[in-house]
Design an enzyme around this catalytic site. Structure first.
Site, PDB file in Angstrom:
ATOM      1  N   LYS A 111       0.851  -1.193   0.000  1.00 54.12           N
ATOM      2  CA  LYS A 111       0.000   0.000   0.000  1.00 54.12           C
ATOM      3  C   LYS A 111       0.879   1.233   0.000  1.00 54.12           C
ATOM      4  O   LYS A 111       2.020   1.180   0.451  1.00 54.12           O
ATOM      5  CB  LYS A 111      -0.876   0.024   1.258  1.00 54.12           C
ATOM      6  CG  LYS A 111      -2.115   0.883   1.102  1.00 54.12           C
ATOM      7  CD  LYS A 111      -3.205   0.095   0.400  1.00 54.12           C
ATOM      8  CE  LYS A 111      -4.500   0.857   0.322  1.00 54.12           C
ATOM      9  NZ  LYS A 111      -5.606  -0.073   0.001  1.00 54.12           N
TER      10      LYS A 111
HETATM   11  N1  GLU Z   1      -7.229   0.146  -3.168  1.00 53.20           N
HETATM   12  C1  GLU Z   1      -8.013  -1.026  -3.420  1.00 53.20           C
HETATM   13  C2  GLU Z   1      -8.060  -1.904  -2.197  1.00 53.20           C
HETATM   14  O1  GLU Z   1      -7.910  -1.444  -1.093  1.00 53.20           O
HETATM   15  C3  GLU Z   1      -7.575  -1.751  -4.679  1.00 53.20           C
HETATM   16  C4  GLU Z   1      -6.164  -2.245  -4.690  1.00 53.20           C
HETATM   17  C5  GLU Z   1      -5.736  -2.795  -6.052  1.00 53.20           C
HETATM   18  O2  GLU Z   1      -6.548  -2.866  -6.961  1.00 53.20           O
HETATM   19  O3  GLU Z   1      -4.552  -3.157  -6.144  1.00 53.20           O
HETATM   20  O4  GLU Z   1      -8.332  -3.070  -2.268  1.00 53.20           O
END
Ligand code: GLU
Length: 421
Positions: A111
């Site tokens: 993240k």
């Molecule tokens: N930000 C989204 C999540 O928390 C998507 C992450 C992604 O598609 O890699 O799952």
């Protein structure tokens, strides 16, 4: 309550570690493995300059965390928000590891975040910030190493800038380095709606399990961004009545029903859902306590806590957001018989279609929206059934059921790979 007694803000990383500890304990996980999975693999903090429109140079701070790479490259979004902290990003990265494992897609968890209120930036400043941040974290990034995506306040346009920045450094176009791109740049059909669509697939399964008819059900949605607004539209398409929605400025309620499309048009025009004709303005706290069958938190962490869990009236809580419920609130809701669809299952549709996008990019392929949605449904339905079975087998809530599946899968992969050197 005196000011000294005001509770300290809840730390998302401590929440994430507590959730993990509970599952590790139940799985009787090897102590060494437990120590490994309890911490992120890598944490990068960057401070980087951006030319502002007024001629000044401003320095911003951002993060990229990789929690675990056991099952594949790191995967997870990047958020832009003034309250981002390293601990928050660590929690979100760990949740991505479990999320990818719950739905069985071959990724680890990562993240990123930048401390910024993007609403205060011009488009040029936003582009400058995005390109420089991506350059700074590029030591970790790559289609085989770590693949970012949208999250809170980040858009397909920003993903396009990320992809272009990385590609300019490589000297050729690398679509698979980021997902959630515009369709014209190798984005996938259905990616924009995927988080909400996956969430609604799980609500449909939960309602069937509980004997709730969604056609006569009422829904409240906290957050009216990508996940929340589309979830409201898709719930209305299921025949449910959306009675309350909110965004960061506050909420609106009309027990006779709100038209999610009209609310979205209103928000686009006025910058807020509040003031919507025919609805009463309410606070975000009132939104959560609205009488309804399905509550969809689709905003931020730590919204349902020990303080308000007794006042939640919904029968199903579907976590389109990451981390909206604290462990104390989880326990209270479980005792009260509220059916929780945990974030790592409920919102996994987003990363699942990100995976489809990456597969299409690597294969220079393009699937139809029908194909994407059908494949998404297969994965979400299977993951839901596996989590439900696990929670019933052990007599635990759905979150713990999901953790038992996820942690076991990551632990197996890590143990099979062994410790290097
Ligand atoms: N930000 C989204 C999540 O928390 C998507 C992450 C992604 O598609 O890699 O799952």
């Amino acid at each position: 309550m005196t000011t000294e007694q005001v509770a300290a803000p809840i730390n998302a990383w401590q929440v994430a570690q507590r959730q993990f500890d509970l599952a590790a304990e139940m799985l009787n996980l090897d102590p060494g493995l437990r120590r490994v999975l309890r911490e992120p693999r890598r944490e990068l903090t960057v401070h980087f300059p951006v030319h502002m429109d007024d001629g000044n140079v401003q320095v911003f701070t951002g993060f990229r965390v990789q929690h675990n790479l056991g099952r594949g490259p790191a995967k997870g979004g990047i958020r832009y928000h003034q309250d981002v902290t390293l601990d928050e990003v660590k929690a979100l990265a760990m949740w991505m590891t479990w999320k990818c494992a719950v739905v069985g897609i071959p990724y680890g968890g990562g993240k990123g975040g930048v401390i910024v209120d993007p609403k205060k930036l011009s488009k040029k400043e936003l582009e400058g910030l995005s390109r420089r941040f991506f350059t700074e974290i590029s030591v970790l990034i790559g289609p085989e190493r770590d693949i970012p995506a949208p999250d809170v306040n980040t858009t397909p346009q920003i993903m396009a800038w990320f992809m272009d920045t990385y590609s300019m450094h490589q000297g050729y176009t690398v679509p698979g380095v980021v997902t959630g791109k515009p369709i014209s740049l190798g984005g996938s059909e259905g990616r924009n709606e995927a988080t909400a669509r996956g969430c609604v697939f799980t609500v449909v399964k939960a309602a069937a399990h509980l004997g709730i008819d969604l056609k006569s059900a009422t829904v409240a949605v906290q957050g009216y961004g990508n996940a929340g607004s589309i979830a409201a539209q898709l719930m209305a398409a299921e025949g449910s009545t959306v009675v309350a929605v909110s965004d960061s400025t506050g909420g609106i309620r009309n027990m006779a029903g709100l038209d999610p499309d009209k609310v979205l048009a209103w928000k686009k025009e006025h910058g807020t859902v509040q003031g919507f004709p025919g609805a009463e303005d309410i606070s975000n706290a009132e939104l959560l306590e609205t009488p309804c069958d399905v509550l969809i938190p689709a905003a931020y962490e730590n919204q349902i806590t020990a303080r308000n869990a007794m006042d939640i009236k919904a029968r199903i809580v579907a976590e389109a957001a990451n981390g909206p419920t604290t462990p104390e609130a989880d326990e209270i809701l479980y005792q009260r018989g509220v059916f929780m669809i945990p974030d790592i299952l409920c919102n996994a549709g987003g990363v699942t279609v990100s995976y489809f996008e990456w597969v299409q990019d690597l294969n220079r392929d393009h699937w139809t929206e029908k194909e994407v949605n059908a494949k998404l449904k297969v994965i979400m339905d299977q993951a839901f059934a596996e989590v439900l079975a696990q929670s019933q087998k052990h007599g635990v809530n759905m979150r713990t059921g999901a953790y038992l599946n996820a942690v076991q899968r990551v632990a197996d992969a890590t143990a099979m790979r062994g410790l290097y050197p």
